[in-house]
Write an enzyme that holds these catalytic residues in place. Sequence first.
Site, PDB file in Angstrom:
ATOM      1  N   ASP A   1      66.572 -27.119   8.055  1.00  0.00           N
ATOM      2  CA  ASP A   1      65.385 -27.805   8.123  1.00  0.00           C
ATOM      3  C   ASP A   1      65.477 -28.948   9.159  1.00  0.00           C
ATOM      4  OD1 ASP A   1      63.468 -30.039   7.435  1.00  0.00           O
ATOM      5  OD2 ASP A   1      63.187 -28.894   5.825  1.00  0.00           O
ATOM      6  N   ILE A   2      64.201 -28.932   9.935  1.00  0.00           N
ATOM      7  CA  ILE A   2      64.203 -29.685  11.174  1.00  0.00           C
ATOM      8  C   ILE A   2      64.130 -31.493  10.758  1.00  0.00           C
ATOM      9  CG2 ILE A   2      63.500 -28.060  12.797  1.00  0.00           C
ATOM     10  CD1 ILE A   2      60.693 -29.577  12.613  1.00  0.00           C
TER      11      ILE A   2
ATOM     12  N   GLY B   1      53.810 -31.462  -2.786  1.00  0.00           N
ATOM     13  CA  GLY B   1      54.579 -31.523  -1.533  1.00  0.00           C
ATOM     14  C   GLY B   1      54.614 -30.519  -0.684  1.00  0.00           C
ATOM     15  N   GLN B   2      54.161 -29.346  -0.624  1.00  0.00           N
ATOM     16  CA  GLN B   2      54.429 -28.420   0.331  1.00  0.00           C
ATOM     17  C   GLN B   2      53.281 -28.759   1.452  1.00  0.00           C
ATOM     18  OE1 GLN B   2      52.841 -24.401  -1.499  1.00  0.00           O
ATOM     19  NE2 GLN B   2      53.685 -23.532   0.743  1.00  0.00           N
TER      20      GLN B   2
ATOM     21  N   HIS C   1      58.748 -21.334   0.428  1.00  0.00           N
ATOM     22  CA  HIS C   1      60.089 -21.560   0.754  1.00  0.00           C
ATOM     23  C   HIS C   1      60.875 -22.518  -0.252  1.00  0.00           C
ATOM     24  CE1 HIS C   1      57.391 -24.710   2.390  1.00  0.00           C
ATOM     25  NE2 HIS C   1      58.374 -25.488   2.284  1.00  0.00           N
ATOM     26  N   LEU C   2      62.074 -22.022  -0.487  1.00  0.00           N
ATOM     27  CA  LEU C   2      63.184 -22.884  -1.120  1.00  0.00           C
ATOM     28  C   LEU C   2      63.820 -23.780  -0.283  1.00  0.00           C
ATOM     29  CD1 LEU C   2      62.699 -19.920  -2.284  1.00  0.00           C
ATOM     30  CD2 LEU C   2      64.849 -20.225  -3.666  1.00  0.00           C
ATOM     31  N   HIS C   3      63.998 -24.956  -0.740  1.00  0.00           N
ATOM     32  CA  HIS C   3      64.861 -26.083  -0.014  1.00  0.00           C
ATOM     33  C   HIS C   3      65.959 -25.794  -0.806  1.00  0.00           C
ATOM     34  CE1 HIS C   3      61.418 -28.306   1.864  1.00  0.00           C
ATOM     35  NE2 HIS C   3      60.784 -27.624   1.053  1.00  0.00           N
TER      36      HIS C   3
END
Length: 113
Positions: free
Chosen positions: A30-31, A92-93, A99-101
């Site tokens: 993740d950036i 919060g998307q 996508h999975l965090h």
Amino acid sequence: MSDCLFCKIVAGGIPAKRLYEDELCLAFADISPQAPVHVLVIPKEHVASMAHTTAEHAGLLGHLAAAAARIALEQGLEKGYRIVINTGEDGGQTVDHLHLHVLGGRPMGWPPG
């Protein structure tokens, strides 16, 4: 989807620190990490969110979960980690691509958010 940020990453049009890839998914750092380890696991197929999945996506969802667990171990998260799927604006998307965090490397508090 041509204007999707994550689809562009899958296609190689936008660089990302790729950590894992197979025929169905891609994982990258993740950036804007929210933990010492913060990896995104995305399907290569464009699916906008969990709200857009059907029973036909069951195999893909299981594959994403298994990939997330594998990545967590590869990232040294033996003490534990959290997998989060944000869905929709209130969830919060911020990118309209499922996508999975995978978050770890520190104790996770509860409740989140």
